[in-house]
Design an enzyme around this catalytic site. Structure first.
Site, short mmCIF file in Angstrom:
data_model
loop_
_atom_site.label_atom_id
_atom_site.label_comp_id
_atom_site.label_asym_id
_atom_site.label_seq_id
_atom_site.Cartn_x
_atom_site.Cartn_y
_atom_site.Cartn_z
N SER A 1 5.02 -15.16 30.90
CA SER A 1 4.31 -14.66 31.98
C SER A 1 4.51 -15.74 33.65
O SER A 1 5.56 -16.39 33.90
CB SER A 1 2.88 -15.68 31.63
N LYS A 2 3.93 -15.48 34.19
CA LYS A 2 3.60 -16.17 35.45
C LYS A 2 4.43 -17.36 35.81
O LYS A 2 4.67 -17.74 36.33
CB LYS A 2 2.63 -15.58 36.13
N ARG A 3 4.04 -17.75 34.33
CA ARG A 3 4.00 -19.79 35.07
C ARG A 3 5.42 -20.03 34.13
O ARG A 3 5.86 -20.92 34.78
CB ARG A 3 3.52 -20.13 33.60
N ASP A 4 6.30 -18.72 33.95
CA ASP A 4 7.65 -18.66 33.82
C ASP A 4 8.48 -18.89 34.63
O ASP A 4 9.69 -18.55 35.09
CB ASP A 4 8.07 -17.89 32.56
N GLY A 5 8.21 -18.96 36.17
CA GLY A 5 8.88 -18.60 37.20
C GLY A 5 8.53 -17.27 37.52
O GLY A 5 7.93 -16.06 37.68
#
Ligand code: GLU
Length: 481
Positions: free
Chosen positions: A250-254
């Site tokens: 997801s976006k949280r993974d960069g």
């Protein structure tokens, strides 16, 4: 049968790696079967869709080499077709207007939760009388349009990746909303499941290849294909891309969008190669490097995994370097120039082309990502040198200042500079100063590059000499010593 597949991105964000990987599988399958790959932009969500996202998606697909045969077709231009299909469902009594308010739906969900039941619509407005409907309209309630789902029905399909699939009608959450409607009852904005099915039927899509997060939609959509057409496409649900912890990337993974990967310096060929391996393996499972065309020759869903595919940066880096290292400097330089420009280095890409190619030949074998060229070559573009602490410590050692002063003198007296002349000059300093060659070389590296490590020294020197900064740097180093 002609294979016709489609990619149907929603332009609510930049081209995501998951969508791009779905595009890769669609493209490979289409090319393998000499079929058609269609691009459809699902932009019915007016609030969230943006033209710049559409552009980013088109650019990303083109950059990756995933050319499409038809489209882009915009759903926003096909509202009439959706309205006709919805009207047909209403006319056949397969769909109806539902006037349940959001508050009533909330109360329903709460009561289901209290009874530990799965949330679902209880089909309460399925058989409203004309009077009841008129009363709701008079209240000004805003209806939606729902398609009836038979709770006792069974939905089966054979998925090309997951095999036989079976869903119970009762697991689909009750009658499904396919469109909004105005208070007057007029049909409003069509929703995703309806638009997809109308489009897939109109576009004669033979295979729907998409992420496994759409499986529950497939069960619902099959009911709509049955109601609206006489063919149902074959489905292939591809595994999700997971982060190193095994959760959906997801976006949280960069970094997750293709333009970010591009900016970081991955080549299109390497990224496409890597994405192909996210869930698929070639017949020779040891083969890790291939272009899309090679993969298309042997692509089949038999070799697509059911399990999620873990995203592995090291592997992507390795693949990228395998594409960069054999690239001739004349080609690689084209790819590096934009990164040097973006870094603000000053150079003339035309007049200094031979110099840039020479620089490319020097650093090319050490590149992992194209962007690495910025840090690796900054010292060659800078006018003045910046000395690292190590370099300063070295320059302040006994004998270094004298050796550099002697070198400066020998170089100033040279008529023409060349690799041979440079070597001879070093030898002369070694002899005159009675110092080790190692000391001269290390001092020269510190002076010219400001660091004690870096690419080949003699090559770097030649490059700096062509820019006319080598003597200045030696003088700068003497001042430090
Ligand atoms: N617009 C959907 C998405 O972006 C497409 C799903 C489909 O392929 O049907 O997820």
């Amino acid at each position: 049968m002609t294979v016709r597949v489609r990619l149907a991105p929603s332009p609510t964000g930049n081209l995501h790696i998951g969508t791009a990987r779905t595009a890769v599988f669609n493209w490979l399958f289409a090319r393998h079967h000499q079929g058609q790959f269609i691009l459809r932009i699902e932009d019915t969500d007016e609030a969230r869709s943006k033209p710049e996202y559409t552009q980013n998606i088109l650019d990303g697909l083109s950059w990756l080499g995933l050319n499409w045969d038809e489209g882009p077709i915009f759903q926003s231009k096909r509202i009439d077709q959706y309205h006709q299909a919805i009207q047909k469902l209403l006319d056949q009594d397969l769909a109806y207007r539902c006037y349940t308010t959001p508050e009533e739906l909330d109360a329903l969900r709460e009561s289901q939760k209290a009874r530990k039941e799965a949330p679902r619509y209880d089909n309460r407005h399925r058989n409203l009388s004309q009077e009841q409907e008129a009363a709701f309209i008079a209240e000004g309630r805003q209806p939606v349009i729902r398609v009836k789902i038979d709770d006792d029905g069974q939905i089966n399909w054979t998925d090309l990746v997951r095999g036989p699939m079976a869903w119970k009608g009762s697991d689909l959450g009750g009658d499904m909303v396919i469109a909004r409607a105005k208070a007057s009852g007029e049909i409003g904005q069509p929703l995703y499941n309806l638009a997809v099915v109308v489009d897939d039927l109109d576009m004669q899509i033979s295979h729907v290849i998409r992420g496994e997060d759409h499986i529950a939609n497939t069960a619902k959509q099959i009911l709509l294909y049955e109601a609206l057409g006489d063919t149902i496409p074959t489905f292939a649900h591809t595994p999700l891309i997971l982060n190193p912890e095994g959760r959906k990337l997801s976006k949280r993974d960069g970094v997750t969008s293709i333009s970010d990967f591009q900016e970081m310096g991955f080549t299109a060929e390497a990224l496409a190669n890597y994405m192909t391996l996210l869930g698929w393996s070639p017949t020779d499972a040891t083969q890790e490097l291939f272009l899309l065309d090679n993969a298309a020759e042997q692509f089949s869903f038999e070799r697509v995994n059911k399990a999620g595919a873990k995203f592995d940066w090291d592997k992507l880096d390795w693949i990228n370097s395998q594409y960069l290292h054999p690239m001739p400097a004349t080609e690689l330089v084209e790819r590096l120039i934009p990164y040097w420009q973006a870094a603000g280095f000053s150079f003339d890409p035309v007049a200094e082309r031979p110099w840039l190619e020479q620089l490319t030949a020097l650093i090319g074998p050490s590149l992992t990502r194209l962007k690495d060229c910025v840090d690796m070559s900054q010292f060659l573009f800078d006018d003045a040198v910046e000395f690292s602490e190590d370099a300063i410590t070295h320059l302040q050692q006994d004998g270094v200042a004298a050796a550099l002063a002697s070198l400066k003198q020998v170089l100033s007296s040279l008529e023409t500079f060349s690799a041979e002349a440079a070597q001879t000059s070093i030898k002369q300093v070694v002899k005159e100063q009675g110092v080790k060659k190692g000391l001269v070389m290390k001092s020269l590296r510190a002076s010219l590059t400001g660091s004690l490590k870096g690419p080949d020294l003699m090559e770097s020197w030649l490059l700096l000499h062509q820019r006319g900064v080598d003597l200045k740097r030696i003088e700068q180093a003497i001042a430090q010593a």
